[in-house]
Design a protein around this motif. Structure first.
Motif, PDB file in Angstrom:
ATOM      1  N   ALA A 152       0.810  -1.219   0.000  1.00 18.23           N
ATOM      2  CA  ALA A 152       0.000   0.000   0.000  1.00 18.23           C
ATOM      3  C   ALA A 152       0.842   1.267   0.000  1.00 18.23           C
ATOM      4  N   GLY A 153       2.161   1.127   0.086  1.00 10.95           N
ATOM      5  CA  GLY A 153       3.031   2.299   0.125  1.00 10.95           C
ATOM      6  C   GLY A 153       3.338   2.699   1.547  1.00 10.95           C
ATOM      7  N   GLY A 154       3.927   3.857   1.706  1.00 11.97           N
ATOM      8  CA  GLY A 154       4.290   4.322   3.032  1.00 11.97           C
ATOM      9  C   GLY A 154       5.629   3.812   3.504  1.00 11.97           C
ATOM     10  N   GLY A 155       6.369   3.117   2.596  1.00  9.91           N
ATOM     11  CA  GLY A 155       7.665   2.561   2.981  1.00  9.91           C
ATOM     12  C   GLY A 155       8.829   3.435   2.582  1.00  9.91           C
ATOM     13  N   ALA A 156       8.558   4.703   2.357  1.00  8.06           N
ATOM     14  CA  ALA A 156       9.629   5.616   1.975  1.00  8.06           C
ATOM     15  C   ALA A 156      10.684   5.685   3.074  1.00  8.06           C
ATOM     16  N   MET A 157      11.923   5.916   2.682  1.00  7.56           N
ATOM     17  CA  MET A 157      13.021   5.969   3.627  1.00  7.56           C
ATOM     18  C   MET A 157      12.885   7.161   4.572  1.00  7.56           C
ATOM     19  N   SER A 158      13.413   6.994   5.771  1.00  4.37           N
ATOM     20  CA  SER A 158      13.575   8.134   6.661  1.00  4.37           C
ATOM     21  C   SER A 158      14.774   8.938   6.163  1.00  4.37           C
ATOM     22  N   ALA A 159      14.954  10.112   6.736  1.00  2.00           N
ATOM     23  CA  ALA A 159      16.071  10.960   6.309  1.00  2.00           C
ATOM     24  C   ALA A 159      17.405  10.260   6.522  1.00  2.00           C
ATOM     25  N   SER A 160      17.583   9.636   7.674  1.00  2.00           N
ATOM     26  CA  SER A 160      18.856   8.959   7.962  1.00  2.00           C
ATOM     27  C   SER A 160      19.054   7.749   7.054  1.00  2.00           C
ATOM     28  N   GLU A 161      17.986   6.995   6.786  1.00  2.00           N
ATOM     29  CA  GLU A 161      18.091   5.830   5.900  1.00  2.00           C
ATOM     30  C   GLU A 161      18.451   6.258   4.486  1.00  2.00           C
ATOM     31  N   ALA A 162      17.852   7.345   4.014  1.00  2.00           N
ATOM     32  CA  ALA A 162      18.151   7.828   2.670  1.00  2.00           C
ATOM     33  C   ALA A 162      19.603   8.267   2.568  1.00  2.00           C
ATOM     34  N   LEU A 163      20.075   8.997   3.577  1.00  2.00           N
ATOM     35  CA  LEU A 163      21.459   9.476   3.555  1.00  2.00           C
ATOM     36  C   LEU A 163      22.436   8.298   3.522  1.00  2.00           C
ATOM     37  N   VAL A 164      22.220   7.341   4.435  1.00  2.00           N
ATOM     38  CA  VAL A 164      23.141   6.194   4.519  1.00  2.00           C
ATOM     39  C   VAL A 164      23.058   5.331   3.260  1.00  2.00           C
ATOM     40  N   SER A 165      21.860   5.137   2.727  1.00  2.00           N
ATOM     41  CA  SER A 165      21.675   4.258   1.571  1.00  2.00           C
ATOM     42  C   SER A 165      22.343   4.799   0.317  1.00  2.00           C
ATOM     43  N   TYR A 166      22.413   6.120   0.169  1.00  2.00           N
ATOM     44  CA  TYR A 166      22.962   6.699  -1.055  1.00  2.00           C
ATOM     45  C   TYR A 166      24.456   6.979  -0.981  1.00  2.00           C
ATOM     46  N   ILE A 167      25.081   6.770   0.189  1.00  2.00           N
ATOM     47  CA  ILE A 167      26.540   6.907   0.272  1.00  2.00           C
ATOM     48  C   ILE A 167      27.236   5.886  -0.625  1.00  2.00           C
ATOM     49  N   PRO A 168      26.869   4.590  -0.557  1.00  2.00           N
ATOM     50  CA  PRO A 168      27.537   3.638  -1.454  1.00  2.00           C
ATOM     51  C   PRO A 168      27.260   3.887  -2.928  1.00  2.00           C
ATOM     52  N   VAL A 169      26.109   4.495  -3.258  1.00  2.00           N
ATOM     53  CA  VAL A 169      25.811   4.817  -4.650  1.00  2.00           C
ATOM     54  C   VAL A 169      26.819   5.843  -5.165  1.00  2.00           C
TER      55      VAL A 169
END
Length: 396
Positions: free
Chosen positions: A189-206
Protein backbone atom coordinates in the motif's frame (compact mmCIF):
# COMPACT_ATOMS: atom_id res chain seq x y z
CA UNK A 1 74.97 -4.32 -5.82
CA UNK A 2 75.88 -1.40 -8.10
CA UNK A 3 74.52 2.08 -8.67
CA UNK A 4 73.34 0.94 -12.09
CA UNK A 5 71.34 -1.83 -10.46
CA UNK A 6 69.71 0.64 -8.05
CA UNK A 7 68.75 2.94 -10.92
CA UNK A 8 67.28 -0.05 -12.72
CA UNK A 9 65.20 -0.97 -9.66
CA UNK A 10 64.00 2.62 -9.37
CA UNK A 11 62.95 2.71 -13.02
CA UNK A 12 61.15 -0.61 -12.65
CA UNK A 13 59.21 0.73 -9.65
CA UNK A 14 58.14 3.84 -11.57
CA UNK A 15 57.23 1.67 -14.56
CA UNK A 16 55.14 -0.58 -12.30
CA UNK A 17 53.23 2.44 -10.98
CA UNK A 18 52.56 3.74 -14.47
CA UNK A 19 51.65 0.31 -15.81
CA UNK A 20 49.09 -0.06 -13.04
CA UNK A 21 47.63 3.32 -13.96
CA UNK A 22 47.51 2.30 -17.60
CA UNK A 23 45.85 -1.02 -16.78
CA UNK A 24 43.25 0.54 -14.54
CA UNK A 25 42.44 3.48 -16.76
CA UNK A 26 42.83 2.19 -20.28
CA UNK A 27 40.41 3.91 -22.69
CA UNK A 28 38.66 0.75 -23.76
CA UNK A 29 37.60 0.04 -20.19
CA UNK A 30 35.24 2.99 -20.35
CA UNK A 31 33.05 1.16 -22.83
CA UNK A 32 32.49 -1.94 -20.69
CA UNK A 33 31.70 -0.52 -17.27
CA UNK A 34 29.34 -2.53 -15.08
CA UNK A 35 26.18 -0.55 -14.39
CA UNK A 36 23.56 -1.27 -11.72
CA UNK A 37 20.25 -2.81 -12.70
CA UNK A 38 17.25 -0.53 -12.24
CA UNK A 39 14.07 -2.29 -11.06
CA UNK A 40 10.64 -0.61 -10.98
CA UNK A 41 8.19 -2.64 -8.88
CA UNK A 42 4.40 -2.36 -8.94
CA UNK A 43 1.96 -4.57 -7.01
CA UNK A 44 -1.71 -3.89 -7.70
CA UNK A 45 -4.93 -5.57 -8.85
CA UNK A 46 -3.71 -9.08 -8.09
CA UNK A 47 -0.49 -8.73 -10.09
CA UNK A 48 3.15 -7.96 -9.39
CA UNK A 49 5.09 -6.30 -12.19
CA UNK A 50 8.85 -5.80 -12.21
CA UNK A 51 10.36 -3.72 -15.01
CA UNK A 52 14.13 -4.13 -15.28
CA UNK A 53 16.66 -1.95 -17.07
CA UNK A 54 19.38 -4.54 -17.30
CA UNK A 55 22.53 -5.66 -19.12
CA UNK A 56 21.14 -9.05 -20.18
CA UNK A 57 24.34 -10.20 -21.87
CA UNK A 58 26.28 -9.98 -18.61
CA UNK A 59 23.68 -12.10 -16.79
CA UNK A 60 23.36 -14.69 -19.55
CA UNK A 61 27.17 -15.02 -19.72
CA UNK A 62 27.22 -15.72 -15.98
CA UNK A 63 29.59 -12.87 -15.14
CA UNK A 64 30.09 -12.25 -11.43
CA UNK A 65 29.06 -8.60 -11.33
CA UNK A 66 29.78 -8.38 -7.59
CA UNK A 67 33.52 -8.72 -8.06
CA UNK A 68 34.31 -6.67 -11.18
CA UNK A 69 33.77 -3.15 -12.44
CA UNK A 70 34.46 -3.90 -16.09
CA UNK A 71 33.27 -6.86 -18.16
CA UNK A 72 36.71 -7.02 -19.80
CA UNK A 73 38.07 -8.22 -16.45
CA UNK A 74 35.70 -11.20 -16.21
CA UNK A 75 36.96 -14.74 -16.74
CA UNK A 76 34.24 -15.28 -19.34
CA UNK A 77 34.69 -11.90 -21.04
CA UNK A 78 34.92 -13.63 -24.43
CA UNK A 79 31.50 -15.19 -23.91
CA UNK A 80 30.06 -11.81 -22.98
CA UNK A 81 31.55 -10.20 -26.09
CA UNK A 82 30.08 -12.96 -28.25
CA UNK A 83 26.63 -12.37 -26.74
CA UNK A 84 27.04 -8.62 -27.13
CA UNK A 85 27.51 -9.12 -30.87
CA UNK A 86 24.22 -11.05 -31.18
CA UNK A 87 20.92 -9.60 -32.27
CA UNK A 88 18.12 -8.75 -29.89
CA UNK A 89 16.17 -11.81 -30.99
CA UNK A 90 19.12 -14.09 -30.18
CA UNK A 91 19.33 -12.57 -26.71
CA UNK A 92 15.58 -12.99 -26.13
CA UNK A 93 15.86 -16.69 -26.93
CA UNK A 94 18.43 -17.12 -24.15
CA UNK A 95 16.47 -15.43 -21.34
CA UNK A 96 14.06 -18.26 -20.32
CA UNK A 97 16.86 -20.11 -18.50
CA UNK A 98 17.75 -16.94 -16.62
CA UNK A 99 14.14 -16.40 -15.56
CA UNK A 100 13.82 -20.03 -14.44
CA UNK A 101 16.87 -19.58 -12.22
CA UNK A 102 15.39 -16.41 -10.71
CA UNK A 103 12.06 -18.10 -10.04
CA UNK A 104 13.88 -20.92 -8.24
CA UNK A 105 15.37 -18.41 -5.75
CA UNK A 106 12.66 -16.96 -5.71
CA UNK A 107 13.31 -13.45 -6.99
CA UNK A 108 10.00 -12.03 -5.72
CA UNK A 109 7.88 -13.06 -2.73
CA UNK A 110 4.58 -11.64 -1.49
CA UNK A 111 3.66 -12.28 2.15
CA UNK A 112 6.32 -14.99 2.18
CA UNK A 113 4.84 -16.80 -0.85
CA UNK A 114 7.09 -17.06 -3.96
CA UNK A 115 5.74 -15.30 -7.04
CA UNK A 116 6.15 -17.18 -10.30
CA UNK A 117 7.23 -14.49 -12.75
CA UNK A 118 6.65 -14.66 -16.49
CA UNK A 119 8.14 -12.56 -19.23
CA UNK A 120 5.62 -10.06 -20.59
CA UNK A 121 7.77 -8.01 -22.91
CA UNK A 122 11.40 -7.34 -23.70
CA UNK A 123 13.09 -4.57 -25.64
CA UNK A 124 16.70 -5.17 -26.64
CA UNK A 125 18.15 -2.13 -28.45
CA UNK A 126 19.70 -2.87 -31.81
CA UNK A 127 21.35 0.48 -32.51
CA UNK A 128 23.94 0.53 -29.70
CA UNK A 129 27.65 0.66 -30.59
CA UNK A 130 29.09 -2.86 -30.30
CA UNK A 131 31.83 -1.52 -28.03
CA UNK A 132 29.28 -0.26 -25.47
CA UNK A 133 27.18 -2.17 -22.98
CA UNK A 134 23.55 -2.61 -24.03
CA UNK A 135 20.78 -1.86 -21.53
CA UNK A 136 17.58 -3.78 -22.27
CA UNK A 137 14.12 -3.33 -20.77
CA UNK A 138 12.51 -6.52 -19.48
CA UNK A 139 8.98 -6.57 -18.01
CA UNK A 140 8.20 -9.50 -15.69
CA UNK A 141 4.78 -10.19 -14.24
CA UNK A 142 3.20 -12.67 -11.81
CA UNK A 143 -0.10 -13.23 -10.03
CA UNK A 144 -0.46 -12.41 -6.33
CA UNK A 145 -3.29 -12.51 -3.79
CA UNK A 146 -5.70 -9.57 -3.88
CA UNK A 147 -5.12 -9.04 -0.16
CA UNK A 148 -1.32 -8.91 -0.50
CA UNK A 149 0.33 -6.90 2.27
CA UNK A 150 4.10 -7.03 1.81
CA UNK A 151 6.54 -7.83 -0.97
CA UNK A 152 10.27 -8.63 -0.83
CA UNK A 153 12.83 -8.93 -3.62
CA UNK A 154 15.89 -11.18 -3.30
CA UNK A 155 18.61 -10.04 -5.69
CA UNK A 156 20.87 -12.96 -6.68
CA UNK A 157 24.45 -13.22 -5.52
CA UNK A 158 26.81 -12.21 -8.33
CA UNK A 159 24.17 -9.93 -9.92
CA UNK A 160 25.90 -6.68 -8.96
CA UNK A 161 24.01 -3.67 -7.64
CA UNK A 162 20.32 -2.98 -8.08
CA UNK A 163 18.29 0.17 -7.51
CA UNK A 164 14.76 -0.93 -6.54
CA UNK A 165 11.98 1.65 -6.90
CA UNK A 166 8.36 1.07 -5.91
CA UNK A 167 5.79 2.57 -8.27
CA UNK A 168 2.12 3.59 -8.14
CA UNK A 169 1.78 4.37 -4.41
CA UNK A 170 2.25 7.27 -2.04
CA UNK A 171 5.58 7.44 -0.18
CA UNK A 172 7.11 4.63 -2.27
CA UNK A 173 10.08 2.54 -1.20
CA UNK A 174 13.42 3.17 -2.91
CA UNK A 175 16.42 1.03 -2.04
CA UNK A 176 19.90 0.01 -3.14
CA UNK A 177 20.64 -3.74 -3.08
CA UNK A 178 23.99 -5.41 -3.55
CA UNK A 179 24.23 -8.89 -5.03
CA UNK A 180 22.97 -11.48 -2.56
CA UNK A 181 20.87 -9.01 -0.55
CA UNK A 182 17.13 -9.12 0.13
CA UNK A 183 15.02 -6.00 0.41
CA UNK A 184 13.10 -5.31 3.62
CA UNK A 185 9.39 -6.04 3.59
CA UNK A 186 7.85 -3.40 1.35
CA UNK A 187 4.26 -2.42 2.07
CA UNK A 188 2.11 -2.99 -1.01
CA UNK A 189 0.00 0.00 0.00
CA UNK A 190 3.03 2.30 0.13
CA UNK A 191 4.29 4.32 3.03
CA UNK A 192 7.67 2.56 2.98
CA UNK A 193 9.63 5.62 1.97
CA UNK A 194 13.02 5.97 3.63
CA UNK A 195 13.58 8.13 6.66
CA UNK A 196 16.07 10.96 6.31
CA UNK A 197 18.86 8.96 7.96
CA UNK A 198 18.09 5.83 5.90
CA UNK A 199 18.15 7.83 2.67
CA UNK A 200 21.46 9.48 3.55
CA UNK A 201 23.14 6.19 4.52
CA UNK A 202 21.67 4.26 1.57
CA UNK A 203 22.96 6.70 -1.06
CA UNK A 204 26.54 6.91 0.27
CA UNK A 205 27.54 3.64 -1.45
CA UNK A 206 25.81 4.82 -4.65
CA UNK A 207 28.04 7.90 -4.75
CA UNK A 208 31.16 5.96 -3.75
CA UNK A 209 30.51 3.32 -6.40
CA UNK A 210 30.29 6.03 -9.06
CA UNK A 211 33.89 6.98 -8.25
CA UNK A 212 35.33 3.59 -7.33
CA UNK A 213 35.17 1.64 -9.49
CA UNK A 214 32.76 3.19 -12.01
CA UNK A 215 33.99 6.76 -12.52
CA UNK A 216 37.18 6.33 -14.49
CA UNK A 217 37.09 9.84 -15.92
CA UNK A 218 36.49 11.37 -12.47
CA UNK A 219 39.31 9.21 -11.04
CA UNK A 220 41.74 10.51 -13.65
CA UNK A 221 40.74 14.11 -12.91
CA UNK A 222 41.27 13.64 -9.16
CA UNK A 223 44.64 12.01 -9.84
CA UNK A 224 45.50 15.04 -11.96
CA UNK A 225 44.77 17.27 -8.97
CA UNK A 226 46.89 15.07 -6.70
CA UNK A 227 49.90 14.92 -9.04
CA UNK A 228 50.47 18.70 -9.05
CA UNK A 229 52.42 18.98 -5.81
CA UNK A 230 53.61 17.04 -2.75
CA UNK A 231 52.34 19.81 -0.48
CA UNK A 232 48.94 19.44 1.17
CA UNK A 233 48.04 23.11 0.70
CA UNK A 234 47.69 23.03 -3.11
CA UNK A 235 45.80 19.76 -2.94
CA UNK A 236 43.41 21.14 -0.31
CA UNK A 237 42.68 24.26 -2.37
CA UNK A 238 41.97 22.21 -5.49
CA UNK A 239 39.84 19.55 -3.82
CA UNK A 240 37.84 22.24 -1.99
CA UNK A 241 37.18 24.15 -5.23
CA UNK A 242 36.25 20.93 -7.03
CA UNK A 243 33.94 19.78 -4.22
CA UNK A 244 32.11 23.10 -3.95
CA UNK A 245 31.59 23.28 -7.70
CA UNK A 246 30.34 19.77 -8.33
CA UNK A 247 28.09 19.98 -5.26
CA UNK A 248 26.35 23.01 -6.76
CA UNK A 249 25.72 21.53 -10.21
CA UNK A 250 24.92 18.10 -8.77
CA UNK A 251 22.10 19.66 -6.79
CA UNK A 252 20.90 21.86 -9.67
CA UNK A 253 21.05 18.97 -12.13
CA UNK A 254 19.32 16.51 -9.78
CA UNK A 255 16.47 19.01 -9.29
CA UNK A 256 16.16 19.46 -13.05
CA UNK A 257 16.99 23.17 -12.94
CA UNK A 258 20.09 22.76 -15.12
CA UNK A 259 20.18 20.26 -17.96
CA UNK A 260 22.99 20.00 -20.50
CA UNK A 261 23.18 17.08 -22.95
CA UNK A 262 25.77 14.42 -22.22
CA UNK A 263 27.13 14.91 -25.74
CA UNK A 264 28.38 18.29 -24.52
CA UNK A 265 29.27 17.51 -20.90
CA UNK A 266 31.23 14.29 -21.47
CA UNK A 267 33.75 15.70 -24.02
CA UNK A 268 34.29 18.74 -21.76
CA UNK A 269 34.96 16.46 -18.78
CA UNK A 270 37.55 14.64 -20.88
CA UNK A 271 39.07 17.98 -21.87
CA UNK A 272 39.32 18.97 -18.20
CA UNK A 273 41.38 15.83 -17.59
CA UNK A 274 43.77 16.82 -20.37
CA UNK A 275 44.16 20.36 -19.02
CA UNK A 276 45.09 19.49 -15.44
CA UNK A 277 47.44 16.73 -16.64
CA UNK A 278 49.28 18.99 -19.09
CA UNK A 279 49.60 21.76 -16.52
CA UNK A 280 51.13 19.27 -14.08
CA UNK A 281 53.94 18.62 -16.56
CA UNK A 282 54.91 22.29 -16.87
CA UNK A 283 53.99 23.60 -13.40
CA UNK A 284 55.55 22.60 -10.06
CA UNK A 285 53.18 24.43 -7.77
CA UNK A 286 49.74 25.96 -7.44
CA UNK A 287 49.14 28.91 -9.76
CA UNK A 288 46.71 31.67 -8.87
CA UNK A 289 44.31 30.62 -11.60
CA UNK A 290 44.36 26.85 -11.04
CA UNK A 291 41.69 26.74 -8.25
CA UNK A 292 39.37 28.89 -10.38
CA UNK A 293 39.83 26.61 -13.38
CA UNK A 294 39.33 23.54 -11.20
CA UNK A 295 36.12 25.13 -9.89
CA UNK A 296 34.89 25.58 -13.47
CA UNK A 297 35.72 21.99 -14.31
CA UNK A 298 34.00 20.89 -11.10
CA UNK A 299 30.78 22.41 -12.41
CA UNK A 300 31.02 20.09 -15.42
CA UNK A 301 31.77 17.01 -13.32
CA UNK A 302 28.77 17.82 -11.12
CA UNK A 303 26.53 17.65 -14.17
CA UNK A 304 28.03 14.25 -14.92
CA UNK A 305 27.22 13.07 -11.38
CA UNK A 306 23.69 14.46 -11.74
CA UNK A 307 23.05 12.44 -14.91
CA UNK A 308 23.97 9.24 -13.08
CA UNK A 309 21.86 10.15 -10.05
CA UNK A 310 18.98 10.92 -12.39
CA UNK A 311 19.11 7.35 -13.69
CA UNK A 312 18.88 5.98 -10.14
CA UNK A 313 16.15 8.36 -9.03
CA UNK A 314 15.85 9.96 -5.62
CA UNK A 315 13.29 8.86 -3.00
CA UNK A 316 10.30 11.15 -2.79
CA UNK A 317 10.22 13.15 0.42
CA UNK A 318 13.91 12.57 1.16
CA UNK A 319 15.48 14.33 -1.78
CA UNK A 320 17.96 16.39 0.26
CA UNK A 321 19.26 13.57 2.54
CA UNK A 322 19.69 11.23 -0.44
CA UNK A 323 21.50 13.96 -2.38
CA UNK A 324 23.79 14.62 0.58
CA UNK A 325 24.46 10.90 0.96
CA UNK A 326 25.35 10.57 -2.71
CA UNK A 327 27.71 13.55 -2.46
CA UNK A 328 29.34 12.15 0.70
CA UNK A 329 29.92 8.90 -1.18
CA UNK A 330 31.52 10.80 -4.05
CA UNK A 331 33.83 12.64 -1.63
CA UNK A 332 34.80 9.42 0.12
CA UNK A 333 35.58 7.89 -3.26
CA UNK A 334 37.76 10.85 -4.23
CA UNK A 335 39.64 10.79 -0.93
CA UNK A 336 40.19 7.05 -1.35
CA UNK A 337 41.71 7.65 -4.78
CA UNK A 338 44.10 10.25 -3.33
CA UNK A 339 45.02 8.00 -0.39
CA UNK A 340 45.70 5.04 -2.69
CA UNK A 341 47.86 7.15 -5.00
CA UNK A 342 49.89 8.57 -2.09
CA UNK A 343 50.34 5.10 -0.57
CA UNK A 344 51.43 3.68 -3.92
CA UNK A 345 54.16 6.30 -4.32
CA UNK A 346 55.24 5.89 -0.69
CA UNK A 347 55.58 2.12 -1.18
CA UNK A 348 57.59 2.80 -4.32
CA UNK A 349 59.97 5.00 -2.31
CA UNK A 350 60.42 2.23 0.25
CA UNK A 351 61.06 -0.32 -2.48
CA UNK A 352 63.69 1.93 -4.06
CA UNK A 353 65.33 2.65 -0.71
CA UNK A 354 65.45 -1.04 0.13
CA UNK A 355 67.72 -1.52 -2.90
CA UNK A 356 70.42 0.98 -1.84
CA UNK A 357 74.08 0.00 -1.78
CA UNK A 358 75.38 -1.32 1.56
CA UNK A 359 77.23 1.43 3.35
CA UNK A 360 76.08 4.24 1.04
CA UNK A 361 74.89 7.28 2.97
CA UNK A 362 71.41 8.67 2.46
CA UNK A 363 68.34 7.27 0.83
CA UNK A 364 68.33 6.29 -2.82
CA UNK A 365 65.16 8.25 -3.47
CA UNK A 366 63.01 10.62 -1.44
CA UNK A 367 59.24 10.96 -1.69
CA UNK A 368 59.43 14.34 -3.51
CA UNK A 369 61.87 12.96 -6.11
CA UNK A 370 59.77 9.86 -6.73
CA UNK A 371 56.61 11.97 -6.75
CA UNK A 372 57.97 14.28 -9.45
CA UNK A 373 58.95 11.33 -11.65
CA UNK A 374 55.50 9.79 -11.31
CA UNK A 375 53.83 13.20 -11.68
CA UNK A 376 55.41 13.97 -15.05
CA UNK A 377 55.11 10.53 -16.59
CA UNK A 378 51.74 9.79 -14.98
CA UNK A 379 50.32 13.13 -16.08
CA UNK A 380 51.52 12.45 -19.62
CA UNK A 381 49.70 9.12 -19.62
CA UNK A 382 46.57 10.74 -18.17
CA UNK A 383 46.70 13.49 -20.80
CA UNK A 384 46.92 10.92 -23.60
CA UNK A 385 43.94 8.97 -22.26
CA UNK A 386 41.94 12.17 -21.76
CA UNK A 387 42.76 13.36 -25.28
CA UNK A 388 41.60 10.05 -26.70
CA UNK A 389 38.33 10.35 -24.78
CA UNK A 390 37.81 13.83 -26.22
CA UNK A 391 38.19 12.45 -29.74
CA UNK A 392 36.06 9.38 -28.96
CA UNK A 393 33.23 11.39 -27.39
CA UNK A 394 33.13 14.03 -30.13
CA UNK A 395 33.78 12.09 -33.30
CA UNK A 396 33.28 8.36 -32.64
Amino acid sequence: MTTTFIKTVYKLVVLAVLSMLGFLFAPEAHAHEVEPTIGDLTVADGQAELTLRINLEAFIAGIDLDSISDTNDAENAAGYDALRAMSGEDIRQRTPALLDMWNDLPLLSVDGVPVQLESQSMRVPEDVDIELSRVSEWVLRGEVADAAQHVTLSWPEGAGAMVLRQQGVDAPFTGYLAGGETSPEISVAGGGAMSASEALVSYIPVGFDHILPQGLDHILFVLGLFLLSTRWGPLLWQVTAFTLAHTVTLALGAMGWVTIPGSIVEPLIAASIVYVAVENIFMRGLSTWRPLIVFGFGLLHGLGFASVLGEFGLPEGQFIPALIGFNVGVELGQLTVIAMAAALIWLSVRAANAAKIDGEEGAVRSYPVMFRAVSVTGSLLIAIIGAWWVVERVFL
